[in-house]
Design a protein around this motif. Sequence first.
Motif, PDB file in Angstrom:
ATOM      1  N   ARG A 625     -18.653 -11.253   6.452  1.00 20.39           N
ATOM      2  CA  ARG A 625     -17.228 -11.530   6.505  1.00 20.39           C
ATOM      3  C   ARG A 625     -16.549 -10.628   7.541  1.00 20.39           C
ATOM      4  NH1 ARG A 625     -15.135 -16.270   4.493  1.00 20.39           N
ATOM      5  NH2 ARG A 625     -16.111 -16.796   2.496  1.00 20.39           N
ATOM      6  N   ILE A 626     -15.420 -11.105   8.036  1.00 15.09           N
ATOM      7  CA  ILE A 626     -14.660 -10.330   9.029  1.00 15.09           C
ATOM      8  C   ILE A 626     -13.695  -9.399   8.289  1.00 15.09           C
ATOM      9  CG2 ILE A 626     -13.010 -10.470  10.936  1.00 15.09           C
ATOM     10  CD1 ILE A 626     -14.229 -13.242  11.595  1.00 15.09           C
ATOM     11  N   LEU A 627     -13.958  -8.105   8.376  1.00 15.91           N
ATOM     12  CA  LEU A 627     -13.113  -7.131   7.691  1.00 15.91           C
ATOM     13  C   LEU A 627     -11.771  -6.965   8.390  1.00 15.91           C
ATOM     14  CD1 LEU A 627     -12.885  -4.994   5.416  1.00 15.91           C
ATOM     15  CD2 LEU A 627     -13.847  -3.327   7.026  1.00 15.91           C
ATOM     16  N   LEU A 628     -11.803  -6.961   9.723  1.00 12.62           N
ATOM     17  CA  LEU A 628     -10.572  -6.827  10.507  1.00 12.62           C
ATOM     18  C   LEU A 628     -10.645  -7.727  11.726  1.00 12.62           C
ATOM     19  CD1 LEU A 628     -11.123  -3.206  10.019  1.00 12.62           C
ATOM     20  CD2 LEU A 628      -8.725  -3.802   9.921  1.00 12.62           C
ATOM     21  N   LEU A 629      -9.527  -8.354  12.062  1.00 13.05           N
ATOM     22  CA  LEU A 629      -9.402  -9.174  13.263  1.00 13.05           C
ATOM     23  C   LEU A 629      -8.344  -8.487  14.144  1.00 13.05           C
ATOM     24  CD1 LEU A 629     -10.309 -11.886  14.590  1.00 13.05           C
ATOM     25  CD2 LEU A 629      -8.285 -12.928  13.539  1.00 13.05           C
ATOM     26  N   LEU A 630      -8.784  -7.968  15.292  1.00 12.06           N
ATOM     27  CA  LEU A 630      -7.944  -7.050  16.059  1.00 12.06           C
ATOM     28  C   LEU A 630      -7.741  -7.528  17.491  1.00 12.06           C
ATOM     29  CD1 LEU A 630      -9.786  -3.846  14.806  1.00 12.06           C
ATOM     30  CD2 LEU A 630      -7.584  -4.706  13.976  1.00 12.06           C
ATOM     31  N   LEU A 689      -4.705  -8.707  12.476  1.00 13.78           N
ATOM     32  CA  LEU A 689      -4.135 -10.048  12.578  1.00 13.78           C
ATOM     33  C   LEU A 689      -4.482 -10.946  11.392  1.00 13.78           C
ATOM     34  CD1 LEU A 689      -4.746 -10.431  16.401  1.00 13.78           C
ATOM     35  CD2 LEU A 689      -2.581  -9.982  15.254  1.00 13.78           C
ATOM     36  N   LEU A 690      -5.217 -10.421  10.423  1.00 13.61           N
ATOM     37  CA  LEU A 690      -5.472 -11.176   9.193  1.00 13.61           C
ATOM     38  C   LEU A 690      -4.282 -11.109   8.237  1.00 13.61           C
ATOM     39  CD1 LEU A 690      -9.186 -10.220   8.354  1.00 13.61           C
ATOM     40  CD2 LEU A 690      -8.331 -12.328   9.382  1.00 13.61           C
ATOM     41  N   VAL A 691      -3.408 -10.094   8.451  1.00 17.33           N
ATOM     42  CA  VAL A 691      -2.258  -9.911   7.552  1.00 17.33           C
ATOM     43  C   VAL A 691      -0.976  -9.794   8.363  1.00 17.33           C
ATOM     44  CG1 VAL A 691      -3.585  -8.867   5.679  1.00 17.33           C
ATOM     45  CG2 VAL A 691      -2.691  -7.417   7.507  1.00 17.33           C
ATOM     46  N   ASP A 692       0.147  -9.893   7.682  1.00 19.01           N
ATOM     47  CA  ASP A 692       1.453  -9.875   8.355  1.00 19.01           C
ATOM     48  C   ASP A 692       2.106  -8.497   8.350  1.00 19.01           C
ATOM     49  OD1 ASP A 692       1.317 -12.599   8.907  1.00 19.01           O
ATOM     50  OD2 ASP A 692       2.170 -13.122   6.954  1.00 19.01           O
ATOM     51  N   LEU A 694       1.826  -4.107   9.151  1.00 19.80           N
ATOM     52  CA  LEU A 694       1.124  -3.066   9.887  1.00 19.80           C
ATOM     53  C   LEU A 694       0.447  -2.104   8.917  1.00 19.80           C
ATOM     54  CD1 LEU A 694       3.766  -2.158  12.645  1.00 19.80           C
ATOM     55  CD2 LEU A 694       1.725  -3.577  12.908  1.00 19.80           C
ATOM     56  N   GLY A 695      -0.588  -1.422   9.418  1.00 20.93           N
ATOM     57  CA  GLY A 695      -1.256  -0.418   8.600  1.00 20.93           C
ATOM     58  C   GLY A 695      -2.626  -0.872   8.129  1.00 20.93           C
ATOM     59  N   GLY A 696      -3.175  -0.115   7.198  1.00 19.03           N
ATOM     60  CA  GLY A 696      -4.558  -0.324   6.764  1.00 19.03           C
ATOM     61  C   GLY A 696      -4.731  -1.385   5.701  1.00 19.03           C
ATOM     62  N   TYR A 697      -4.339  -2.609   6.020  1.00 14.86           N
ATOM     63  CA  TYR A 697      -4.443  -3.717   5.066  1.00 14.86           C
ATOM     64  C   TYR A 697      -5.268  -4.853   5.654  1.00 14.86           C
ATOM     65  CZ  TYR A 697      -0.624  -1.196   2.868  1.00 14.86           C
ATOM     66  OH  TYR A 697       0.139  -0.210   2.308  1.00 14.86           O
ATOM     67  N   LYS A 705      -6.901 -12.608  -0.900  1.00 11.56           N
ATOM     68  CA  LYS A 705      -6.008 -11.587  -1.444  1.00 11.56           C
ATOM     69  C   LYS A 705      -5.829 -10.442  -0.455  1.00 11.56           C
ATOM     70  CE  LYS A 705      -6.857 -12.382  -6.374  1.00 11.56           C
ATOM     71  NZ  LYS A 705      -7.399 -11.800  -7.633  1.00 11.56           N
ATOM     72  N   VAL A 706      -4.586  -9.964  -0.318  1.00 11.93           N
ATOM     73  CA  VAL A 706      -4.287  -8.838   0.566  1.00 11.93           C
ATOM     74  C   VAL A 706      -4.500  -7.538  -0.204  1.00 11.93           C
ATOM     75  CG1 VAL A 706      -2.498  -7.665   1.915  1.00 11.93           C
ATOM     76  CG2 VAL A 706      -2.639 -10.169   1.923  1.00 11.93           C
ATOM     77  N   MET A 707      -5.221  -6.612   0.415  1.00 14.40           N
ATOM     78  CA  MET A 707      -5.494  -5.316  -0.205  1.00 14.40           C
ATOM     79  C   MET A 707      -5.780  -4.311   0.900  1.00 14.40           C
ATOM     80  SD  MET A 707      -9.269  -6.236  -1.780  1.00 14.40           S
ATOM     81  CE  MET A 707      -8.643  -7.680  -2.628  1.00 14.40           C
ATOM     82  N   SER A 708      -5.969  -3.058   0.534  1.00 17.63           N
ATOM     83  CA  SER A 708      -6.282  -2.055   1.544  1.00 17.63           C
ATOM     84  C   SER A 708      -7.665  -2.318   2.129  1.00 17.63           C
ATOM     85  CB  SER A 708      -6.237  -0.647   0.951  1.00 17.63           C
ATOM     86  OG  SER A 708      -7.356  -0.415   0.116  1.00 17.63           O
ATOM     87  N   VAL A 709      -7.875  -1.846   3.340  1.00 20.79           N
ATOM     88  CA  VAL A 709      -9.180  -2.004   3.994  1.00 20.79           C
ATOM     89  C   VAL A 709     -10.269  -1.376   3.128  1.00 20.79           C
ATOM     90  CG1 VAL A 709     -10.568  -1.327   6.007  1.00 20.79           C
ATOM     91  CG2 VAL A 709      -8.219  -2.132   6.323  1.00 20.79           C
ATOM     92  N   TYR A 710      -9.990  -0.211   2.567  1.00 22.63           N
ATOM     93  CA  TYR A 710     -10.971   0.466   1.712  1.00 22.63           C
ATOM     94  C   TYR A 710     -11.300  -0.392   0.496  1.00 22.63           C
ATOM     95  CZ  TYR A 710     -12.785   3.606  -1.866  1.00 22.63           C
ATOM     96  OH  TYR A 710     -13.552   4.168  -2.858  1.00 22.63           O
TER      97      TYR A 710
END
Length: 847
Positions: A625-630, A689-692, A694-697, A705-710
């Motif tokens: 899965r893609i953890l972050l799309l940057l 860019l997966l969430v709307d 800023l920060g570690g989400y 579901k939106v949650m922290s990267v950790y």
Amino acid sequence: MAFSPELLEGNVKFYNLKKLESLGYDVFSLPYSIRVLAENVMRNLDGKKVTDEDLQKIGSWKTGEEFSFLPTRVIMQDYTGVPLLVDLAAMRTELAKKGKDPLRVNPVIQSDLVIDHSIQVDYYGTSSSLLLNMQKEFERNSERYTFLKWAQKSFRNLRIVPPGNGIIHQVNLEFLSRVVDIREVKGEQVAFPEIVIGTDSHTTMANGASVLSWGVGGLEAEAVMLGEPYTMIVPEVIGVKLEGDIKEGVTPTDVVLYITEVLRKKGVVGKFVEFFGPSLSHLSVPDRATIANMAPEYGATVGYFPIDERTINYLYATGRDYKIVERYAKAQGLFYDEEPRYTEVVKIDLNDIEPSVAGPKNPDERVPLRELKKKMRKDNKKSGLYVKDNDVVLAAVTSCTNTSNPTLMLGAGILAKKAVEAGLRSKPYIKTSMAPGSPVVAEYLKESNLLPYLEALGFHIVGFGCTTCIGNAGPLPPKIENDIKTNNLEVYGVISGNRNFEGRVNPYLKGVFLASPILVIAFALAGRIDIDFFEEPIDYDPNGRPVYLKDIWPSMKEIADFYNLAMNPELYKSRSEKIFEGDENWKKLKVPESELYDWDEKSTYIRMPPWFSAENSFGNIRGARILLLLGDKITTDHISPAGPIDPNSVAGVYLRQLGVSELNTYGARRGNHEVMLRGGFANPKLKNLLVDQLGGYTKHFPDGKVMSVYEASQKYKEEGVPLVIVAGKQYGSGSSRDWAAKVTALLGVRAVLAESFERIHRSNLVAMGVLPIEIPDWRSLGIKGDEIVNIQLENLTVRGKVKVEFVRGEQKVEVEGRARVDTNIELDYIKEGGILKYVFNKLLHEG
């Protein structure tokens, strides 16, 4: 093949490059930096670590091919050095557990660690600021410093420079570097040019004093410390021909900002840059060091200045053995005399350079000073009780880049003197600070009687270390911070540093501009960023008369009148004798002498890391899965935990649950992987860019579901789902932070798919067993971020092609990526699960 040394002088011998010429190598047409590498390979030929093939590649300058050599010294600062030494201590513990001799783990080459990154600007604007900040530093970091003092006693070939002695690169430039070193080799005294690798990207600064040096990942440095050769690609060398004269009013900072802009546009990533030309002699070693320091900002591996009369004069002026350097360089063909051949030549006319700043987000965004107001013009400015839009609220004379340069520091003092005499003062809402890179700076500012004028403007010395530039500016005054937050104001910082990436200096700043120390003082007087210094008065004197920048600007003659105070050999000799002593705080630290470190499971600073017990997972990546799309230009500041730990962040909550009240900074807690893991990708300016927000989400898939990267990474781990990161161009630019790669690996990321990678972070990823893969722009592929990713890694080769699949339901996008595993040894690292496992397994099975 083996070579024998020849007599240089007295009982000192050297390996003469003329022997390579007799073998058919056109060595004296090579760039000077390549000659230094050729000497190293020639001297260290043993058929194992360094081979005839290595000599043939570097001697013939076969760019693009890999070769190995042995650096002569490793240098670290405490932020990157502590986790490195924690790794070595852990390696000893693991070896002992397996019944092996833990003393197999020891640095085999000279390794220096300078404690300079932990001091923070909590106190400013008073004569007691320095003392109070240092007291606070020891209160926060005594556990880390105790560990470092243990390491100093336990490991061979390790020197520790205690806090308060300056910034790593200035200490390296002024005290630790020899340019030509002499050591005993097989019972003989042998001279050779230094090649230094460091765990900070600005290790390049020593190139200004003709020491070939550059930053690497802490993991690579660790392997070199333990005797592994350093393997790299034979670099292209871009020659930068310096012509013309520097105009009156143009500072060394202006020169480096101009060069940074030109070379970044040129594209020199992964290449050596070497300076030459008729105007080379116009630049002093401090001027050259200012330029060399910012090689990471223009993307080069090094910005090298060959040995010449300026080098020799600098060594004399700073109290070092200059005679052997001159004798060796001239005998060896390393003394600058004529233009060698280069891959390509870029011409820079110093006469074209004008006063500038850089920002507000990147060091290569140069803005001519005369155009700044137009760039920063803002209609409908918002105002608060104390500040308004476009005000400067932080002004810091900081960083090794500029505080190592007497022209700039004396110039700042002269401008301060003229301003005070004209009745001007810094604006009351600005947090002002001065953190020189060396106590020598304080000595010559005192002797010139310029320090009182800087203090009159609020620029008291707050520490001798890397403060604002690394992100240790400390908080803004509460009323100013509240004003900014309440009224959503866009305010700025101006610093004399080399880094101004988003979120690095202070989260409440709209942006930060890099400027010379002289201009930092000027902006503190003006109090705003949108000023035309050429047309508007900087301020008005008590009688209402306008004072312009030109009225208080220091001339080169005025600076020259004080310059000899800064280049006094006795000043440097007296400091050099005390450089490893430390103050009373350091001397009071009591540590046991032991082979193994006594790990404390309750410690929140130093924890036994998991690297040596983790299972290796090399192989095809399926169902990821893609953890972050940057997007583009994701820096290591975005990735690596940095700056103060927010009490409400994942890491902050974790520490508070353990009963910790002094959260400190991520940098101070780099020896604790549990804290760092929770701070990965948590920069408040990160745009995933997966969430709307800023920060570690991020989003967890398939539920969205939106949650922290950790939290997402831990959920994926429970589900047995591997992870990848997808990004754009220049992924991993910025500081050489090994934790940017370590935290990526700890989060469960197996591969990073990006359009391009910055040099050091790419190698750090490989060193942690994370595969960097170059792919086309993901936007053009229609990637949304909810895809399942499959990567075929069978028969992986150096810079080989790999098949990548993005699958969404019945839709499948297949692309051909390129594995950015650039050498055969890197391929071994990837397959072993990283460089630490590779070295550990080697130690485990030897003899």
